[in-house]
Every structure is written in structure tokens, then in C-alpha cells.
Scaffold this motif. Structure first.
Motif, PDB file in Angstrom:
ATOM      1  N   GLU A 134      10.934  -6.065  -0.589  1.00  0.00           N
ATOM      2  CA  GLU A 134      10.308  -5.810  -1.883  1.00  0.00           C
ATOM      3  C   GLU A 134       9.930  -7.122  -2.556  1.00  0.00           C
ATOM      4  O   GLU A 134      10.491  -8.172  -2.268  1.00  0.00           O
ATOM      5  N   PHE A 135       8.942  -7.049  -3.416  1.00  0.00           N
ATOM      6  CA  PHE A 135       8.373  -8.238  -4.050  1.00  0.00           C
ATOM      7  C   PHE A 135       8.025  -7.896  -5.495  1.00  0.00           C
ATOM      8  O   PHE A 135       7.785  -6.743  -5.819  1.00  0.00           O
ATOM      9  N   ASP A 136       7.928  -8.936  -6.341  1.00  0.00           N
ATOM     10  CA  ASP A 136       7.510  -8.655  -7.713  1.00  0.00           C
ATOM     11  C   ASP A 136       6.073  -8.128  -7.721  1.00  0.00           C
ATOM     12  O   ASP A 136       5.748  -7.170  -8.396  1.00  0.00           O
ATOM     13  N   THR A 137       5.229  -8.836  -6.945  1.00  0.00           N
ATOM     14  CA  THR A 137       3.821  -8.432  -6.879  1.00  0.00           C
ATOM     15  C   THR A 137       3.436  -8.158  -5.428  1.00  0.00           C
ATOM     16  O   THR A 137       3.790  -8.944  -4.543  1.00  0.00           O
ATOM     17  N   THR A 138       2.746  -7.071  -5.200  1.00  0.00           N
ATOM     18  CA  THR A 138       2.223  -6.822  -3.854  1.00  0.00           C
ATOM     19  C   THR A 138       0.707  -6.720  -3.930  1.00  0.00           C
ATOM     20  O   THR A 138       0.162  -6.003  -4.776  1.00  0.00           O
ATOM     21  N   ILE A 139       0.061  -7.456  -3.052  1.00  0.00           N
ATOM     22  CA  ILE A 139      -1.394  -7.371  -2.945  1.00  0.00           C
ATOM     23  C   ILE A 139      -1.685  -6.666  -1.628  1.00  0.00           C
ATOM     24  O   ILE A 139      -1.316  -7.165  -0.557  1.00  0.00           O
ATOM     25  N   VAL A 140      -2.264  -5.499  -1.713  1.00  0.00           N
ATOM     26  CA  VAL A 140      -2.532  -4.736  -0.485  1.00  0.00           C
ATOM     27  C   VAL A 140      -4.016  -4.868  -0.159  1.00  0.00           C
ATOM     28  O   VAL A 140      -4.875  -4.550  -0.987  1.00  0.00           O
ATOM     29  N   GLY A 188       5.905 -14.499  -9.872  1.00  0.00           N
ATOM     30  CA  GLY A 188       7.093 -14.051  -9.154  1.00  0.00           C
ATOM     31  C   GLY A 188       6.850 -14.051  -7.655  1.00  0.00           C
ATOM     32  O   GLY A 188       5.891 -14.643  -7.158  1.00  0.00           O
ATOM     33  N   LEU A 189       7.714 -13.348  -6.953  1.00  0.00           N
ATOM     34  CA  LEU A 189       7.600 -13.289  -5.492  1.00  0.00           C
ATOM     35  C   LEU A 189       6.420 -12.382  -5.132  1.00  0.00           C
ATOM     36  O   LEU A 189       6.389 -11.222  -5.532  1.00  0.00           O
ATOM     37  N   THR A 190       5.461 -12.956  -4.400  1.00  0.00           N
ATOM     38  CA  THR A 190       4.245 -12.189  -4.111  1.00  0.00           C
ATOM     39  C   THR A 190       4.055 -12.035  -2.610  1.00  0.00           C
ATOM     40  O   THR A 190       4.271 -12.976  -1.854  1.00  0.00           O
ATOM     41  N   ALA A 191       3.631 -10.855  -2.205  1.00  0.00           N
ATOM     42  CA  ALA A 191       3.337 -10.619  -0.787  1.00  0.00           C
ATOM     43  C   ALA A 191       1.929 -10.086  -0.656  1.00  0.00           C
ATOM     44  O   ALA A 191       1.449  -9.360  -1.518  1.00  0.00           O
ATOM     45  N   VAL A 192       1.274 -10.472   0.435  1.00  0.00           N
ATOM     46  CA  VAL A 192      -0.032  -9.910   0.742  1.00  0.00           C
ATOM     47  C   VAL A 192       0.142  -9.055   1.995  1.00  0.00           C
ATOM     48  O   VAL A 192       0.556  -9.556   3.036  1.00  0.00           O
ATOM     49  N   PRO A 231       1.409 -17.015  -1.436  1.00  0.00           N
ATOM     50  CA  PRO A 231       2.111 -15.796  -1.043  1.00  0.00           C
ATOM     51  C   PRO A 231       2.205 -15.694   0.469  1.00  0.00           C
ATOM     52  O   PRO A 231       1.398 -16.281   1.192  1.00  0.00           O
ATOM     53  N   LYS A 232       3.194 -14.944   0.939  1.00  0.00           N
ATOM     54  CA  LYS A 232       3.363 -14.774   2.378  1.00  0.00           C
ATOM     55  C   LYS A 232       2.572 -13.545   2.813  1.00  0.00           C
ATOM     56  O   LYS A 232       2.498 -12.555   2.080  1.00  0.00           O
ATOM     57  N   VAL A 233       1.992 -13.652   4.001  1.00  0.00           N
ATOM     58  CA  VAL A 233       1.184 -12.540   4.518  1.00  0.00           C
ATOM     59  C   VAL A 233       2.041 -11.673   5.435  1.00  0.00           C
ATOM     60  O   VAL A 233       2.750 -12.175   6.305  1.00  0.00           O
ATOM     61  N   TYR A 234       1.976 -10.376   5.224  1.00  0.00           N
ATOM     62  CA  TYR A 234       2.751  -9.429   6.021  1.00  0.00           C
ATOM     63  C   TYR A 234       1.834  -8.356   6.604  1.00  0.00           C
ATOM     64  O   TYR A 234       0.797  -8.034   6.025  1.00  0.00           O
ATOM     65  N   THR A 235       2.275  -7.776   7.720  1.00  0.00           N
ATOM     66  CA  THR A 235       1.698  -6.497   8.143  1.00  0.00           C
ATOM     67  C   THR A 235       2.644  -5.416   7.621  1.00  0.00           C
ATOM     68  O   THR A 235       3.718  -5.732   7.109  1.00  0.00           O
ATOM     69  N   ASP A 240       1.762   4.124   6.834  1.00  0.00           N
ATOM     70  CA  ASP A 240       1.723   2.668   6.661  1.00  0.00           C
ATOM     71  C   ASP A 240       1.286   2.305   5.241  1.00  0.00           C
ATOM     72  O   ASP A 240       1.849   1.415   4.606  1.00  0.00           O
ATOM     73  N   LEU A 241       0.262   3.012   4.771  1.00  0.00           N
ATOM     74  CA  LEU A 241      -0.231   2.707   3.427  1.00  0.00           C
ATOM     75  C   LEU A 241       0.844   3.035   2.379  1.00  0.00           C
ATOM     76  O   LEU A 241       1.055   2.288   1.415  1.00  0.00           O
ATOM     77  N   TYR A 242       1.548   4.133   2.604  1.00  0.00           N
ATOM     78  CA  TYR A 242       2.632   4.537   1.691  1.00  0.00           C
ATOM     79  C   TYR A 242       3.677   3.421   1.602  1.00  0.00           C
ATOM     80  O   TYR A 242       4.136   3.050   0.520  1.00  0.00           O
ATOM     81  N   VAL A 243       4.028   2.860   2.757  1.00  0.00           N
ATOM     82  CA  VAL A 243       4.997   1.753   2.778  1.00  0.00           C
ATOM     83  C   VAL A 243       4.441   0.571   1.977  1.00  0.00           C
ATOM     84  O   VAL A 243       5.108   0.015   1.110  1.00  0.00           O
ATOM     85  N   ALA A 244       3.190   0.208   2.264  1.00  0.00           N
ATOM     86  CA  ALA A 244       2.607  -0.984   1.627  1.00  0.00           C
ATOM     87  C   ALA A 244       2.559  -0.829   0.104  1.00  0.00           C
ATOM     88  O   ALA A 244       2.892  -1.751  -0.643  1.00  0.00           O
ATOM     89  N   LEU A 245       2.188   0.357  -0.362  1.00  0.00           N
ATOM     90  CA  LEU A 245       2.023   0.566  -1.811  1.00  0.00           C
ATOM     91  C   LEU A 245       3.352   0.550  -2.559  1.00  0.00           C
ATOM     92  O   LEU A 245       3.382   0.340  -3.769  1.00  0.00           O
ATOM     93  N   THR A 246       4.443   0.788  -1.836  1.00  0.00           N
ATOM     94  CA  THR A 246       5.731   0.962  -2.532  1.00  0.00           C
ATOM     95  C   THR A 246       6.646  -0.258  -2.414  1.00  0.00           C
ATOM     96  O   THR A 246       7.846  -0.149  -2.586  1.00  0.00           O
ATOM     97  N   ARG A 247       6.085  -1.426  -2.131  1.00  0.00           N
ATOM     98  CA  ARG A 247       6.922  -2.643  -2.017  1.00  0.00           C
ATOM     99  C   ARG A 247       7.102  -3.355  -3.354  1.00  0.00           C
ATOM    100  O   ARG A 247       7.961  -4.206  -3.500  1.00  0.00           O
TER     101      ARG A 247
END
Ligand SMILES: Nc1ncnc2c1ncn2[C@@H]1O[C@H](COP(=O)(O)OP(=O)(O)OP(=O)(O)O)[C@@H](O)[C@H]1O
Length: 791
Positions: free
Chosen positions: A731-737, A688-692, A719-723, A753-760
Motif C-alpha cells: 500500500e502507498f499514500d498515492t497510487t498512480i495507475v 508521501g509514498l507513491t507508486a506507479v 516513485p517506484k514502478v510496479y506491475t 488486476d485492475l481491482y488490485v491496482a485501484l485499491t493500493r
């Protein structure tokens, strides 16, 4: 709840019949509108009035056609059968029966005046509100699934069973459950979709709130704040079409990715009169794309900058250090400090913005220069008395006012300013910064200073934090539209401010959670600041849409403003936004636990008291529609660490997929991390849609190390890389933090910041780390080489 297969379900043919009728009508409306548009376009009249009428018809027909197109998919989705036998059918737009059959002849079996109720119509509301516990006279709610004009499925909910009937989630207040489950489990495409079919009760109450002041919607990640805000915009446009189509709605989002993510929602609801913008794009002619260090963002966002900019403008109103000679009419006249000081006092006493008071300065300077010149050339040699008449002196002044050398010499001390040049000059001049920042620490001053940058006419050398400064300068300088229009706007803003004061006095003692049912006196004051009056002052002179005209005009005032991820706005940014909405009819959406920006907010009260006193209402959303409970368990621990008293929203679903951690060993470099990311991608099936999401310092390295060929070989998109900043609101199907410890360490607001990253993530979360995991994540199941994820 019941659902039969399409072949055996008699309800399907019943609904198909209705659907055919609705589409028949839609097609006829489309054809009629197209015909009208063609004949409008072929009209000849060339008078200004004819042209303007033609343009407005053309715009109206085009908008109607866009609306019909937008309604094409899932046009009809809901039906209510009331206790008294009444049937209401609900869809994306309202459709009235014209009593015609497909062949254009009258169909006398057509008895219903309304084929379809717009989802925003008051009569459609029970579709979103009725529950078994509070059925609102609804006996049965039907959900209709359609594709390509065919009914694919029907599911019914009986609302007559009383409290005992609970939905599968055990909540009892989840409405349109099967459709909701399907929507929440659907793979993400990178574009947000509308939720008209499944709006939930707590969301509906906000979407249709009649409150005419500021509404703050606070809610944890995934609670549908953005979805609610967009549907509120659609609802307001439907309910207050007259007012808002002229003055427009402005939606502010945190970044470009976010705006393109949400960009299709309103058009899919048939609404186009909305301007979407980031703070960095809100100043016409500037597309702020430069990035500031975090500390710089913090300093630029603070209210101290108001005084800094005032001082900077005043410093432009300078005095000559020694008399400046200018040749005039074969004489030499002198512009000295005394003359400039007097002219400056005159100009400042007008209390107008800098550029607008330039005339007053010039007039006073020329008058004094002419008087002095007259006394040189016209004094009697006998007694020194003035031999020139006042008319002669006026002639000299007039002549001087046309002399380019004299004008230029005077205007050196009151030059015409532009916000862009002023800000560039200030931020690149260490001395100017020192002079305008008395009492500041050297560190704060250093944070303001920037290297001279090459800049383009699009202003992309500015950062988003510069834009509120440009706007502030524009106010001080008086820069934007022409004088007459500005004067009219300023007068109107004053009037609004007075109305606002009256409101504040009236409601001063009211509780913060002001109810919609306001007393008549307050409603009268609301009338005074009604956006319609405001809109009527925004003359439609050009063919452009409301949103286009508003985009190009810094002094445009909107009918309604929605700020998403509002916790990120600095105090300076709030000043800018408030200038765009003097009537203060706003929807503010955010989560103070997700604040990343150094100058962002932790308290709505603090932000709003200055502008609306207590005249704002607070609403909360509590159900997380995005993040499964497996992920939310870990995110909730981070929220506890943040310790701002917020409780984590309740996840509506669990999916059985536990978050996992991949330790990349002690390779310690970006390539090691990237190898970890590749392994994380392997775990996700389907991917699915994945973000790093990475710490700021790893963006380039991880981007460079993610080899697109490696993903190609696996048949998946890289996957696309984000800050954290750039994944806000997405939001994404899979998030790699990646490297949670580094995300926490990179900013004083690192936990948020971590809270945001974990909840995508909507499905799966994988942590990739080299450094030790923060304590709150330390017990994440570790994935070893051979292991497969638990599902
Ligand atoms: N009633 C609903 N029906 C279907 N989907 C919904 C509903 N409410 C929310 N969602 C979905 O839940 C997801 C999260 O919603 P949204 O992005 O609006 O949350 P948010 O509160 O703005 O989150 P964040 O604070 O993390 O940005 C979206 O995919 C949205 O479409």
C-alpha cells in the motif's frame, strides 16, 4: 471520549508513574539477562552435552533480549477499568513486578503482581472486544500514547453508556477509535507496522481462533487480512510456544517486496521464530527469479503436471535398445532389455521413490548378470549343469557390484536423479515434452518449452511456477534428506494422514463453518496430529534457529502455516505447501476477487476439499481500513464487473480527495505516459509514498522515462514502478495507475488486476491514460493542465 492537554491532565502523571515502574522492571530484566548471557558465553565445558546446553541458553537469552528491545517502544498502551474496580494494564509484553525499586531495594508499595499484561493474554482480550453495546464488564477503556518513555496523551472511552453511544464512524463497534484514526491516517513508510493497539473486534476473533484445522480468511482489499495473519502468528507463538518454537511457523507471501514490507511486524512484536518465504524460494537451494509468460504459468500450475512428471521420471527408467556389452574379468557380459526389464520391475515393486529404489534395481540386475555369467563360465560341458555353487555365484555378484564399469552400465537405466537437472532437461527438450504430455494441445506443449538458459547454482533460471514442479519431482525421485530420516518422516506422515482420514470421517457431515467447540472424539483425533509430536521428530542437531533449519530442509514439517494472497497459489503450489504441513493447521488468507495468476483460485472449497474435506472454517473481514470511500466507489464498480458475487468492503474513512484522471493526449508513447505520471505526482501534496502501477508491457519504458533528476528538482523521491503482480499486498499514500484499459486487456483476469491496482492507495488515486478509460472509470473527473485536484 475525553482528551486533555498533557499539562493539565492529571491522568498523565498517574500513567507516567506506572510507565516508569514498568520501564524500571524492563531495564532490570534486561540487565539480568545480559549478565546471564555473558556468564553462559564464558563457560568452559566442552562435552557435547555442555555445548548443546550452552547453545540453547545462549539462544534463549538472545531471544529474550530481542523481545525486550522490541517492546521498548509503546511498551504500555492500554488500560481497562472494570466495573468491580479491577484495573488491568496492557502492553506489548507481560511484565511481572519484582517488588524492587530503582535502586534495587525492596519497594513495599509495589502491590500489583502484574505490572503489564501481554496483549495476547486472555485477560487483555476485553481491550479489543468491549463495545458500549457489549461492554464485557469494562467500565472504561483507556488508551495511552507514549514516546521515548514519556506519556504523551491519554484518551478514555466510557463503556457504560449502553447502545446509545456510537463512535465517530457511526459503527458502534469500532474500538480504540482515536488511536485507530491516527494509525489509518499516518503516512506510509513502505514497512507495515503492527496493530496491537487498535485490533478490531472482527479481527480479534480470527487472531485468537482456537480452531485447529484450516481457517480461511476472505476479505476485500485493505480489510487487514495480512495484519490479522501476522498477529495470529504472534498469538499462536505466545499460546503454543512449546510446540511452535520447535516446529516453527511458515508464512508464504506473493513476492520479495511484500515479504520485506511485512518483515518487521513480527520482530517488532518480539517474535522471530517464523520463516517468511515466497513460493519461488520454498525449495532449498533454488531462488526462482526467472519470469514465465502468463500462459506458461497457467500450464505449469495445473494438476496435469503431476502425471507429466511421473512419466518423465519413468522415462528415465529406460531399456537398452540393443544388448550393451561390458567387459568383466576378461569376459564380455551383456546387459539386455530382458535383464533390465526384470530389474526394473523389482525396483518398481518396492513402491519407493526413484533414487531410493535404485539399490533394489542394482541388486536385481547384478543377481541376474551374475547368474548369467555363472552359466557361461560354470556350465558343465557334458550336460550343461551348473558346476558353480550358490556361494560361488554370490561371490561373482559381489565382485560385479564393486566393478565400476558394470555398475555404470546398469545405472544408465536407473540413474541417480536430481529435480533440478530433470526439470531443466524436460523443459528444454521438445521430444521429451511431447512424450510426457499425451493428449495435450500443441499450444500447451509450446507453453512448457523453454530455451536452454545459462543457469547458476542458485537455480535462478527457474521461475516461481517451476518450484512446485521441482518439489513434486523431489518427492518422486526421493531427494532431500538422508534415507533414515526420510523413512521416519514418511512413517510419521502416513500416521498423520490416517489421523486426518479419521477426522474427515468424524467431521464429514459437519457443516463447512465448523465451530471451534468440537466434540471430544474430534479433539482426541486432533491430539493425535498434535504438532508437538511432529516437532519432536524434528531433531535439533545444529545451532541454527528453527526458521533457518526449516529453510534448508525440504522435508521440514511446520507446526503452523500461513498463506497470504493465497488466491494466487496454483493447484501444484498447494500440493507443495500441503507437504510442509501434514497436520493441516493453517491460516489461509486471500481474496478470490484479486486473483491474477492464471492458475490461481476462484474457490476455496475447490482447493481445500482434496486435502481436508470439510474440515475448514471460513471467516470474513468486511471493513476496509486502507482505501478511503472516494476511491472504493470506483473499485467497487470493477468488483461488480468481475461478478463473483463478492460485495466490496466498507471503507472506514473518507478523506475528501476524489480520484482523478489525466489524459496524456495522443502522444501514444511511454514518454507521454511518463509526462502524465509527472503531472500526477505534482497533484499529490504532500506526496508521501507513491507508486506507479503499469501494465506489464510498460514497465521498462516507464522506468526508463521517469527521470530521477526531474523528481530531485522537485525535492521528492522518484516513485517506484510496479506491475500488478509486484504490488500485490502493498500500500502507498498515492497510487498512480497507468492505462487501466491495458491492465484489463493483458490477462483473462485483467479486471481483478485492475481491482488490485485501484485499491493500493491510502489517500489518493490518479489515473494516467492514453487509451480510452474503461466504462467503469469513464466518469472520473478529468484533470486539465490548469486544474488542481479537488480536495
Ligand atoms: N485494526 C487496525 N488498526 C490499524 N490499522 C489497521 C487495522 N487493520 C488494518 N489496518 C491497516 O490497514 C491496512 C490494510 O491492511 P492489510 O494490508 O492487512 O489488508 P489486506 O486485507 O491484507 O489487503 P489486500 O488484500 O489489499 O492485500 C494496513 O495499513 C494495516 O496496517
Amino acid at each position: 471520549m475525553t482528551a486533555l492537554s498533557p499539562d493539565t491532565d492529571p491522568r498523565i502523571s498517574e500513567e507516567q508513574e506506572h510507565l516508569d515502574r514498568v520501564y524500571g522492571r524492563l531495564d532490570r530484566m534486561r540487565r539480568t539477562t545480559q549478565r546471564r548471557l555473558s556468564s553462559t558465553l564464558s563457560e568452559r565445558g566442552e562435552t557435547p552435552q555442555a555445548l548443546s546446553e550452552r547453545e540453547s541458553y545462549e539462544r534463549m537469552y538472545n531471544e529474550d533480549l530481542a523481545k525486550f528491545d522490541a517492546a521498548e517502544h509503546n511498551l504500555y498502551f492500554g488500560r481497562l477499568d472494570l466495573d468491580d474496580g479491577e484495573i488491568r494494564r496492557i502492553g506489548r509484553i507481560g511484565v511481572l513486578d519484582d517488588g524492587l525499586g530503582d535502586d534495587g531495594t525492596h519497594d513495599h508499595t509495589a502491590t500489583d503482581a502484574t505490572l503489564l499484561l501481554d496483549w495476547r493474554a486472555p485477560l487483555a482480550r476485553p481491550f479489543y472486544l468491549a463495545t458500549p453495546a457489549a461492554p464485557e464488564d469494562v467500565a472504561r477503556r483507556r488508551h495511552i500514547r507514549t514516546r521515548s518513555r514519556k506519556v504523551r496523551g491519554v484518551s478514555d472511552e466510557s463503556l457504560t453508556a449502553g447502545d446509545a453511544l456510537l463512535d465517530d464512524f457511526g459503527h458502534g463497534d469500532v474500538v480504540n477509535e482515536s488511536a485507530l484514526v491516527a494509525a489509518l491516517n499516518a503516512a506510509r513508510t513502505g514497512e507495515m507496522t503492527d496493530i496491537v493497539e487498535t485490533i478490531q473486534r472482527e479481527q480479534d476473533l480470527i487472531i485468537r481462533s482456537t480452531h485447529r484445522g484450516v481457517t480461511v480468511i476472505q476479505g476485500g482489499p485493505g480489510t487487514g487480512k495480512t495484519a490479522v495473519a501476522l498477529h495470529r502468528a504472534a498469538y499462536l507463538l505466545y499460546t503454543h510456544r512449546e510446540i511452535l518454537s520447535r516446529s516453527g511457523i511458515l508464512i508464504i507471501g506473493p513476492n520479495d517486496d511484500f515479504l520485506s514490507y511485512i518483515g518487521q511486524v513480527l520482530p517488532s512484536l518480539g517474535e522471530s521464530g517464523v520463516l517468511l518465504s515466497t513460493i519461488g524460494d520454498l525449495f532449498p537451494g533454488v531462488r526462482a527469479r526467472s519470469e514465465d509468460a502468463r500462459v506458461t504459468t497457467g500450464v505449469k500450475g495445473g494438476l496435469r503436471m503431476v502425471d507429466v512428471l511421473k512419466r518423465a521420471v519413468r522415462a528415465k527408467q529406460s531399456l537398452p535398445s540393443r544388448p550393451e556389452p561390458v567387459d568383466f574379468d576378461s569376459y564380455r557380459v551383456e546387459i539386455d532389455s530382458e535383464l533390465v526389464k526384470a530389474a526394473r520391475a523389482k525396483a518398481r515393486s518396492t513402491r519407493r521413490a526413484h533414487n531410493q529404489s535404485q539399490n533394489a534395481f542394482l541388486k536385481a540386475g547384478l543377481a541376474e548378470l551374475a547368474r548369467r555369467h555363472a552359466s557361461t563360465i560354470g556350465s558343465s560341458l557334458l550336460d550343461g549343469s551348473q558346476l558353480l555353487s550358490p556361494a560361488d555365484i554370490a561371490d561373482i555378484r559381489d565382485e560385479m557390484s564393486h566393478d565400476p564399469d558394470i555398475r555404470a552400465a546398469l545405472l544408465k537405466f536407473w540413474p541417480t536423479l536430481t529435480p533440478q537437472d530433470m526439470l531443466r532437461e524436460l523443459l528444454t527438450d521438445e521430444r521429451a515434452i511431447r512424450k510426457t504430455t499425451p493428449g495435450w494441445s500443441d499450444a500447451d506443449r509450446a507453453a512448457l518449452l523453454r530455451e536452454p538458459r545459462t543457469y547458476s547454482t542458485t537455480g535462478d533460471d527457474f521461475s516461481p511456477a517451476d518450484v512446485p514442479l521441482l518439489d513434486e519431482l523431489a518427492e518422486l525421485i526421493g531427494y532431500g534428506t538422508d534415507d533414515a530420516e526420510r523413512a521416519e518422516r514418511a512413517r510419521w506422515r502416513r500416521q498423520l494422514a490416517e489421523a486426518q482420514d479419521a477426522l474427515d470421517i468424524l467431521t464429514g457431515s459437519a457443516p463447512q463453518d465448523l465451530e471451534d467447540e468440537l466434540d471430544p472424539e474430534i479433539l482426541m483425533a486432533y491430539d493425535l496430529i498434535d504438532a508437538e509430536q511432529l516437532a519432536s521428530r524434528q531433531t535439533e542437531t545444529r545451532r541454527a534457529t528453527t526458521a533457518e533449519r526449516a529453510y534448508g530442509d525440504r522435508t521440514w514439517t511446520f507446526g503452523h502455516v500461513i498463506v497470504d494472497e493465497a488466491q494466487e497459489l496454483s493447484p501444484m503450489a498447494w500440493r507443495m505447501v500441503m507437504r510442509r504441513i501434514p497436520n493441516r493447521w493453517m491460516t489461509i488468507i486471500g481474496d478470490t476477487a484479486q486473483t491474477s495468476d492464471e492458475a490461481g483460485t476462484r474457490s476455496w472449497g475447490e482447493v481445500l476439499e482434496t486435502y481436508v474435506a470439510k474440515r475448514w472454517q471460513f471467516k470474513e473481514l468486511s471493513v476496509n481500513y486502507r482505501t478511503p470511500s472516494e476511491i472504493m466507489t470506483y473499485a467497487a464498480r470493477v468488483l461488480d464487473e468481475i461478478g463473483n458475487g463478492e460485495t466490496a468492503p466498507t471503507s472506514l474513512r473518507s478523506n475528501g480527495i476524489e480520484p482523478v484522471a489525466i489524459a496524456v493526449g495522443d502522444t501514444g508513447d511511454a514518454e507521454g505516459i511518463s509526462a502524465g505520471v509527472l503531472r500526477a505526482v505534482d497533484l499529490a501534496e504532500p506526496q508521501g509514498l507513491t507508486a506507479v502501477v503499469v501494465p506489464d508491457t510498460l514497465v521498462d519504458a516507464v522506468n526508463a522515462a521517469l527521470d530521477p533528476d526531474a523528481f530531485d528538482a522537485k525535492g521528492v523521491d522518484a516513485p517506484k514502478v510496479y506491475t500488478v503482480r509486484t504490488c500485490k499486498g502493498l500500500e502507498f499514500d498515492t497510487t498512480i495507475v497507468v492505462e487501466p484499459a491495458a491492465i484489463i486487456a493483458q490477462s483473462p483476469r485483467g479486471l481483478s488486476d485492475l481491482y488490485v491496482a485501484l485499491t493500493r492507495a491510502t489517500q489518493r488515486l490518479v489515473i494516467v491514460h492514453d487509451e480510452a478509460l474503461p466504462a467503469v472509470l469513464a466518469d472520473l473527473p478529468a484533470v486539465t493542465d490548469a486544474a488542481t485536484p479537488s480536495r
